[in-house]
Design a protein around this motif. Structure first.
Motif, short mmCIF file in Angstrom:
data_model
loop_
_atom_site.label_atom_id
_atom_site.label_comp_id
_atom_site.label_asym_id
_atom_site.label_seq_id
_atom_site.Cartn_x
_atom_site.Cartn_y
_atom_site.Cartn_z
N GLY A 263 0.89 -1.20 0.00
CA GLY A 263 0.18 0.08 0.00
C GLY A 263 0.78 1.29 -0.04
N HIS A 264 0.06 2.58 0.11
CA HIS A 264 0.62 3.57 0.14
C HIS A 264 0.35 4.19 1.52
CE1 HIS A 264 0.09 3.90 -4.33
NE2 HIS A 264 1.38 3.42 -4.17
N ARG A 265 1.30 4.62 2.24
CA ARG A 265 1.01 5.23 3.68
C ARG A 265 2.06 6.37 4.02
NH1 ARG A 265 -0.37 0.13 4.11
NH2 ARG A 265 -2.94 -0.20 4.38
N GLY A 266 1.56 7.84 3.66
CA GLY A 266 2.57 8.79 4.11
C GLY A 266 2.01 10.24 3.56
N VAL A 267 2.85 11.10 3.78
CA VAL A 267 2.29 12.59 3.49
C VAL A 267 2.89 13.22 2.28
CG1 VAL A 267 1.32 12.69 5.87
CG2 VAL A 267 3.68 13.47 5.23
N ASN A 268 3.58 12.51 1.54
CA ASN A 268 4.32 13.28 0.44
C ASN A 268 4.21 12.34 -1.01
OD1 ASN A 268 5.88 11.05 1.28
ND2 ASN A 268 7.87 12.48 1.45
N GLN A 269 3.20 11.77 -1.05
CA GLN A 269 3.10 10.79 -2.24
C GLN A 269 2.47 11.93 -3.56
OE1 GLN A 269 2.66 7.15 -2.29
NE2 GLN A 269 3.57 6.92 -0.17
N VAL A 280 0.46 17.20 -7.73
CA VAL A 280 0.37 17.48 -6.27
C VAL A 280 0.91 16.58 -5.16
CG1 VAL A 280 -1.88 18.91 -6.82
CG2 VAL A 280 -1.92 16.57 -6.19
N MET A 281 1.09 17.18 -4.27
CA MET A 281 1.76 16.08 -3.05
C MET A 281 0.28 15.91 -2.17
SD MET A 281 4.59 15.91 -3.90
CE MET A 281 5.37 14.94 -2.80
N THR A 282 0.26 14.52 -1.93
CA THR A 282 -0.77 14.13 -1.15
C THR A 282 -0.65 13.11 0.07
OG1 THR A 282 -0.97 12.11 -2.38
CG2 THR A 282 -2.05 13.92 -3.45
N THR A 283 -1.81 13.17 0.67
CA THR A 283 -1.73 12.31 2.10
C THR A 283 -2.10 11.01 1.55
OG1 THR A 283 -1.69 13.89 3.56
CG2 THR A 283 -2.75 11.95 4.26
N GLN A 284 -1.55 9.81 1.99
CA GLN A 284 -2.10 8.65 1.41
C GLN A 284 -2.12 7.54 2.49
OE1 GLN A 284 -1.42 6.90 -2.51
NE2 GLN A 284 -1.36 9.24 -3.20
N ALA A 328 -6.28 16.23 3.87
CA ALA A 328 -4.87 16.26 4.43
C ALA A 328 -5.11 15.60 6.07
CB ALA A 328 -4.48 17.68 4.74
N ASN A 329 -4.69 16.34 7.18
CA ASN A 329 -4.96 15.85 8.37
C ASN A 329 -4.42 14.49 8.74
OD1 ASN A 329 -6.21 18.07 10.04
ND2 ASN A 329 -7.37 18.13 8.17
N PRO A 330 -3.31 14.27 8.71
CA PRO A 330 -1.81 15.00 8.47
C PRO A 330 -1.89 15.39 7.01
CG PRO A 330 -1.15 12.91 8.56
CD PRO A 330 -2.70 12.74 8.99
N GLY A 331 -0.81 16.22 6.89
CA GLY A 331 -0.11 16.31 5.32
C GLY A 331 -0.46 17.43 4.52
N PRO A 332 -0.13 17.42 3.50
CA PRO A 332 -0.21 18.75 2.55
C PRO A 332 -1.70 19.10 2.06
CG PRO A 332 0.46 16.91 1.08
CD PRO A 332 0.31 16.50 2.65
N HIS A 333 -2.01 20.54 1.94
CA HIS A 333 -3.27 20.88 1.50
C HIS A 333 -3.34 21.34 0.04
CE1 HIS A 333 -4.02 22.60 5.97
NE2 HIS A 333 -3.63 21.45 5.83
N ASP A 334 -2.55 20.51 -0.71
CA ASP A 334 -2.40 20.91 -2.12
C ASP A 334 -3.79 20.54 -2.76
OD1 ASP A 334 0.28 20.63 -1.29
OD2 ASP A 334 0.80 20.02 -3.36
N GLY A 337 -9.21 21.81 -2.57
CA GLY A 337 -9.96 22.20 -3.88
C GLY A 337 -10.86 21.19 -4.27
N PHE A 338 -10.64 19.88 -3.74
CA PHE A 338 -11.44 18.68 -4.32
C PHE A 338 -12.77 19.13 -3.57
CE2 PHE A 338 -13.07 14.40 -4.15
CZ PHE A 338 -13.71 14.12 -3.20
N PHE A 339 -12.96 19.65 -2.53
CA PHE A 339 -14.17 19.93 -1.80
C PHE A 339 -14.95 20.84 -2.23
CE2 PHE A 339 -13.77 16.82 1.69
CZ PHE A 339 -12.25 16.62 1.91
N ASP A 340 -14.32 21.73 -3.05
CA ASP A 340 -15.09 22.78 -3.79
C ASP A 340 -15.48 22.27 -5.21
OD1 ASP A 340 -12.25 24.58 -2.69
OD2 ASP A 340 -14.26 25.13 -1.97
N ASP A 341 -14.89 21.39 -5.88
CA ASP A 341 -15.38 20.57 -6.82
C ASP A 341 -16.46 19.67 -6.88
OD1 ASP A 341 -13.08 22.02 -8.09
OD2 ASP A 341 -11.87 20.28 -8.08
#
Ligand SMILES: NC(=O)CC[C@H](N)C(=O)O
Length: 348
Positions: A263-269, A280-284, A328-334, A337-341
């Motif tokens: 899997g993927h688990r981290g805050v800079n994927q 974009v950098m993501t939390t996974q 995020a929570n944790p991680g980047p806020h990149d 905008g998904f929530f606006d979309d």
């Protein structure tokens, strides 16, 4: 001092220090996140798992309830190179065994090379190797936790921001992180949080502008009832999903999911948008993936490291899902905008 034991598949036992006593078992996974241990340890997505932190020092900025993503610690155990007293006392108060002073690099490489695996832990003054091995032998495969939804979901509908002027969102709680609800409420949505197995009639009572499938633990194939809601509403009401939500939507619409090696688990994927080529950098935090999206969903975003689908969409049916965690929570806020979309699909 050895007063804890970690037993891995193949009955390999690693000695450790007990930081919170007890015996436990679960699929052992690792996160490379170097911050956000309060959020990760209270993320319901980790239910029935043992969380190993690859970052060596966990707990160096204390424990604050306002950072929690739910009302309890969800991993069945915690492993780190060094756990501070703050975190150790917190985990002990929650009855979650925790160990440290072991070579977590060894555990992480074992998981990376052999895949996420079953694990047993025994910690405390009377703990023995055999106790840990017995926990290992009783450990279930992640996909065999067929009732995992019931372990993490609300029992009945909970409403947030009822008098909002914005969209009415029916959020199906498969183990939702609190910051997903907050991200919708912050955008003036009224959010009705439903049990993972809510009926069509339950959801219809709020006349939703958007059906939102949350993140959650375990195998997405164990959320059939949630998938039935997707099948009922697709095409009539816009659909959104995060992590397990993406997987459930894909399964419901003719796609297929499969278990990843580890899997993927981290805050800079890094995730690349195929339309804009922007990264974009993501939390996974996931161990399953959409192996086949089916013919109703287009892959719009992929993981830069392994090309696995990170975003699925259908403009005609008004569907947007993400494998990563835009909240995020944790991680980047990149990707906030998904929530606006998705609220834009609901007419906001
Ligand atoms: N955070 C999540 O929603 C995890 C989704 C799913 N349980 C997985 O491991 O892939």
């Amino acid at each position: 001092m050895t007063d804890a034991y970690v037993a891995l598949e193949g009955e390999r036992v690693i000695e450790a220090r007990s930081r919170a006593p007890g015996a436990t078992r679960g699929e052992i996974v690792f996160t490379t996140a170097y911050t956000g241990y309060e959020e990760s340890l209270t993320d319901p997505s980790y239910e029935e798992q043992i969380l190993t932190f690859s970052y060596p020092l966990i707990g160096n900025y204390g424990v604050r309830e306002e950072r929690f993503e739910s009302d309890r610690v969800h991993p069945r155990g915690a492993v780190a190179r060094e756990l501070t007293d703050d975190v150790a006392e917190w985990l002990e108060s929650e009855g979650v065994p925790a160990v440290d002073h072991l070579d977590t690099r060894d555990i992480v490489t074992e998981i990376r090379d052999e895949g996420a695996m079953k694990c047993g832990i025994a910690a405390g003054p009377d703990a023995t190797e055999e106790d840990a091995l017995e926990e290992l032998r009783q450990c279930k495969h992640m996909s065999d936790h067929t009732d995992i939804g019931a372990q993490v979901s609300v029992d009945e509908v909970e409403t947030h921001n009822a008098d909002a002027d914005g969209a009415t969102v029916a959020l199906v709680d498969c183990g939702a992180k609190g910051s997903i609800v907050e991200s919708l409420v912050e955008r003036d949505a009224a959010v009705h949080v439903f049990p993972y197995d809510a009926s069509e009639g339950d959801v219809a009572e709020v006349d939703p502008d958007l059906l939102f499938i949350s993140n959650g633990p375990g195998d997405p194939e164990n959320f059939e009832q949630t998938g039935e809601l997707v099948e009922t509403y697709v095409g009539d009401v816009p659909l959104a999903g995060i992590c397990l939500g993406q997987q459930v939507v894909a399964n419901a619409l003719g796609g297929e999911t499969s278990k990843m090696e580890f899997g993927h688990r981290g805050v800079n994927q890094p995730v690349r948008d195929l339309r804009t080529n922007k990264v974009v950098m993501t939390t996974q935090n996931h161990g399953y993936t959409v192996a086949e999206p089916g013919d109703k969903l287009d892959v719009t975003q992929v993981n830069v490291n392994d090309d696995t689908p990170e975003g699925l969409e259908n403009d005609d049916l008004d569907i947007i899902t993400r494998q990563y965690h835009p909240e995020a929570n944790p991680g980047p806020h990149d990707s906030l905008g998904f929530f606006d979309d998705v609220l834009g699909m609901a007419g906001e």
